[in-house]
Write a protein that holds these residues in place. Structure first.
Motif, mmCIF file in Angstrom:
data_model
loop_
_atom_site.group_PDB
_atom_site.id
_atom_site.type_symbol
_atom_site.label_atom_id
_atom_site.label_comp_id
_atom_site.label_asym_id
_atom_site.label_seq_id
_atom_site.Cartn_x
_atom_site.Cartn_y
_atom_site.Cartn_z
ATOM 1 N N ASN A 1 0.727 -1.033 0.050
ATOM 2 C CA ASN A 1 0.133 0.045 0.070
ATOM 3 C C ASN A 1 0.723 1.391 -0.027
ATOM 4 N N TRP A 2 2.233 1.123 0.069
ATOM 5 C CA TRP A 2 3.036 2.370 0.094
ATOM 6 C C TRP A 2 4.089 2.382 -0.601
ATOM 7 N N THR A 3 3.937 2.244 -1.808
ATOM 8 C CA THR A 3 5.161 2.131 -2.827
ATOM 9 C C THR A 3 5.384 3.388 -3.337
ATOM 10 N N LYS A 4 6.626 3.519 -4.062
ATOM 11 C CA LYS A 4 6.571 4.787 -4.730
ATOM 12 C C LYS A 4 6.735 4.668 -6.561
ATOM 13 N N LEU A 5 6.314 5.350 -7.326
ATOM 14 C CA LEU A 5 6.138 5.120 -8.731
ATOM 15 C C LEU A 5 7.642 4.724 -9.367
ATOM 16 N N GLU A 6 8.610 5.673 -8.706
ATOM 17 C CA GLU A 6 10.043 5.438 -9.323
ATOM 18 C C GLU A 6 10.524 4.025 -9.117
ATOM 19 N N ASP A 7 10.098 3.405 -7.910
ATOM 20 C CA ASP A 7 10.484 2.074 -7.495
ATOM 21 C C ASP A 7 9.916 0.928 -8.077
ATOM 22 N N ALA A 8 8.644 1.262 -8.767
ATOM 23 C CA ALA A 8 7.799 0.149 -9.260
ATOM 24 C C ALA A 8 8.647 -0.635 -10.118
#
Lengths: 551, 162
Positions: free
Chosen positions: A94-101
């Protein structure tokens, strides 16, 4: 379980690279958010209230220990140290970052996993019986066909922009644990008069704002035609499903509007052109996939089996846990073990990275390194020797994973609700937590017996409230959370949609109302009747009176 | 607009007629599905090169008797999320063996290029701002597919058991 070959690996790696490029184009502005949205959704990435949510596919709910450890590592590295197992046997962060995807997807690919088509108007992860391959009463392992469908549906060029999302479930057991009657397509493996196995095909089930039970459009489809028949259904839906109103776009509306017979005729006409052609797999490919699901080598029950019987007799806590959480295995001397992710007062389906690692270790030690995710948001170790149950139970207890409430009132399904979700109209999780706490007394829960309570935070029904024995739907009334109660729903082989019992309750009153419903059942039940049996026998009236007449 | 065919930008030599204008002699013309239904016999007799424009609402089956007379079928995507055209293209190519041009027009995105190609589209009406080189890159993203489709590339199951 299935293991990737060079082609599966290459395809998933290419997909990761493709998404990395798409994210880059979004970040540098070459893609607008509107253009990027369907692309990220096709890779399971949602923009929620507070952050990006990434939903990872767990194909038909089967995981290896190595895969579960990777899920734990992702929770630690890219999220806040936990993940949430969903009603479609997936996990979401629930708490991810777009650039980490893209990096998360690359990590997943390294253990033969992906997030392809976990969202978007496309064919989603195919779900199945969490006891597949080990259930005593099943006809054969349904995961063979789930994997066949997984590959066929992955990046299907024709069905990536359907009118709406599309969910398929497969069961091979007379006791339906995959809720096939409330899926867009439900597939039930059946035996015909000649003793051959094939598929009963149901279409048009679903929940959401217009809940419907699926209709059988074919009693017995020979196995070799599975993909051509599915392609025919999907094509009829793709061409004719409504696109003018997203709330009427699911296949259930098309089937309902056309009528089951007319829909079947359209599918059959399309199927005539596809049958025996393109999408059908060569027999050698079906056999290749089947071989991955061959039963493992089971040991004969040894002399230490007596210790298990003895422990059952002498340790009441262990015996209670076995009674609630352990299920008969097809193989003498083995057991299917449910691990509840519904501790008292907990968030249904959440697991910490530490817990995921523990379960991965336990599976390696005691369950042939295999784990299942259930649509009830719990985990299963499918291949445990009965002789190992006691020592495993002790280890589970140390990790807070031995809650013995499977199938009981605190084994609640709940959607993320307004705590996370942009669509929600009310919170689900705190209601689940309060009910779980109210009914914390396990003795009482066991006395109440099987009772499925399901909570959705909005009409989209991700918490499956329509098919809960007790369903709770959160609604917004002048910026206040209210909760509507439905009774009599069920998602099993006798699937039924619950009925609203009366006016909604405030957040303060809803837990009391649930207790009133439960007490009414206790007053009315005969012998060891389950809640759902009592409800079906006496109907809503006594519950209605108890809830509303006193006031 | 840029018309891309076979991976190369070309001039659109077709005249896309509305439903009133008469067909200019010697031209290659497309007409709407409605006009085709009303005038197909006259059009076929007129000796011009013919194409028809379909939308997702049109029943592709109704032009299949005329496919020999059609050099071009244009399929419109009113929104990139409207996936009906993918099915229409596959039906034309795979069921009816249509070998003329199948052109995608409307709201089509770079990331749909390979899906459309697999369904049998061989020409694309790109929006003016589309970077053609980038569009062609999009065709190379995914080099394997699990399903046989209109492009007749070998699918993974076929490769596995070749």
């Amino acid at each position: 379980m299935y293991s990737y070959d060079q082609y599966d690996t290459q395809l998933v790696n290419e997909r990761v690279a493709q998404f990395r490029d798409q994210v880059q184009r979004r970040l540098d502005g070459r893609l607008s958010e509107e253009e990027f949205r369907p692309l990220r959704l096709l890779n399971g990435l949602y923009l929620q209230l507070h952050a990006y949510m990434l939903r990872v596919a767990v194909p038909y709910g089967t995981l290896s220990s190595a895969q579960l450890r990777m899920l734990a590592q992702i929770a630690r590295r890219y999220d806040r140290g936990y993940g949430h197992f969903t009603t479609r046997q997936n996990i979401q962060y629930n708490w991810t970052k777009l650039e980490d995807a893209p990096d998360i997807l690359a990590d997943l690919a390294s253990v033969e996993m992906h997030a392809i088509q976990t969202s978007g108007n496309t064919i989603r992860n195919t779900t199945s019986d969490p006891y597949a391959g080990v259930a005593a009463e099943e006809l054969e392992d349904p995961r063979v066909y789930c994997e066949i469908i997984r590959q066929w549906s992955t990046l299907h060029p024709e069905f990536t922009f359907l009118p709406r999302k599309f969910k398929i479930a497969v069961t091979a057991s007379p006791n339906d644990r995959a809720a096939v009657k409330v899926h867009d397509i439900g597939i039930a493996i059946r035996k015909n008069a000649e003793g051959e196995t094939g598929f009963e095909i149901l279409v048009g089930g679903g929940l959401g704002r217009t809940p419907m039970v699926g209709k059988t459009i074919r009693d017995f489809l020979p196995k070799e035609h599975l993909l051509s028949y599915l392609e025919a259904i999907l094509r009829v839906y793709n061409l004719n499903g409504r696109r003018d109103n997203k709330y009427k776009a699911r296949i259930k509306i098309l089937v309902h509007d056309l009528g089951t017979d007319a829909f079947r005729e359209q599918v059959d006409a399309e199927w005539e052109n596809l049958r025996g052609k393109g999408p059908e797999l060569p027999p050698a490919e079906m056999e290749r996939i089947r071989a991955f699901f061959a039963p493992p080598e089971y040991e004969k029950p040894g002399s230490n089996h007596q210790d298990y019987i003895e422990k059952l007799r002498t340790n009441a806590g262990f015996a209670e846990w076995v009674r609630a959480n352990v299920v008969e295995h097809k193989q003498n001397g083995y057991a299917i073990v449910n691990i509840s992710l519904k501790p008292e007062g907990g968030i249904p389906g959440d697991a910490t990275a530490v817990q995921m690692d523990s379960v991965a270790d336990l599976a390696e030690k005691y369950s042939m390194a295999e784990i299942r995710v259930t649509h009830q948001q719990n985990l299963v170790l499918p291949n445990v020797r009965q002789a190992d149950l006691f020592v495993m139970w002790e280890e589970l207890r140390n990790q807070g994973l031995a809650t013995n409430n499977i199938g009981l009132i605190s084994d609640i399904i709940a959607c993320p609700g307004l705590d996370y979700c942009g669509l929600a109209t009310a919170r689900s999780i705190p209601v689940a937590q309060r009910i779980s706490t109210r009914f914390a007394d396990l003795k009482r829960q066991h006395d109440l017996g099987e009772l499925q309570l399901k909570i959705s935070g909005c009409i989209n029904a991700c918490g499956h409230h329509h098919v809960g024995h007790i369903g709770i739907l959160g609604v917004d009334r002048n910026n206040e959370e209210y909760y509507q109660i439905t009774l009599g729903g069920r998602a099993d082989e006798n699937a039924a949609i619950g009925k609203i019992i009366g006016r909604a309750f405030s957040s303060d009153d809803v837990v009391d109302a649930v207790e009133t419903v439960v007490n009414t059942y206790v007053d009315q039940r005969q012998d060891d009747e389950r809640f759902i049996d009592t409800y079906e026998r006496i109907g809503p009236k006594p519950f209605k009176e108890a809830l509303y007449d006193a006031a | 607009m840029t018309l891309l065919k076979g991976g190369t930008p070309i001039e659109d030599s077709w005249v896309h007629l509305d439903d009133e204008t008469a067909a200019p002699a010697g031209a290659a013309i497309t007409v709407s599905f409605a006009r085709w239904q009303a005038e197909s016999e006259a059009l076929k007799a007129s000796g011009v090169t013919l194409g028809v424009r379909l939308t997702g609402d049109d029943a592709a089956e109704e032009i299949t008797d005329d496919l020999n007379a059609l050099q071009l079928v244009v399929i419109a995507f009113p929104a990139f999320t409207d996936g009906r055209g993918y099915s229409i293209a596959r039906i034309l190519r795979e069921r009816y063996g249509y070998e003329g041009e199948v052109r995608a027009t409307g709201n089509i995105l770079r990331d749909q290029a390979s899906l459309m190609t697999r369904c049998g589209f061989d020409a694309f009406d790109l929006a003016a701002h589309t970077d053609v080189a980038d569009w062609l890159e999009g065709l190379k993203d995914i080099t394997l597919e699990y399903q046989p489709a209109a492009d007749r590339r070998r699918s993974v199951p076929q490769i596995r058991h070749a």
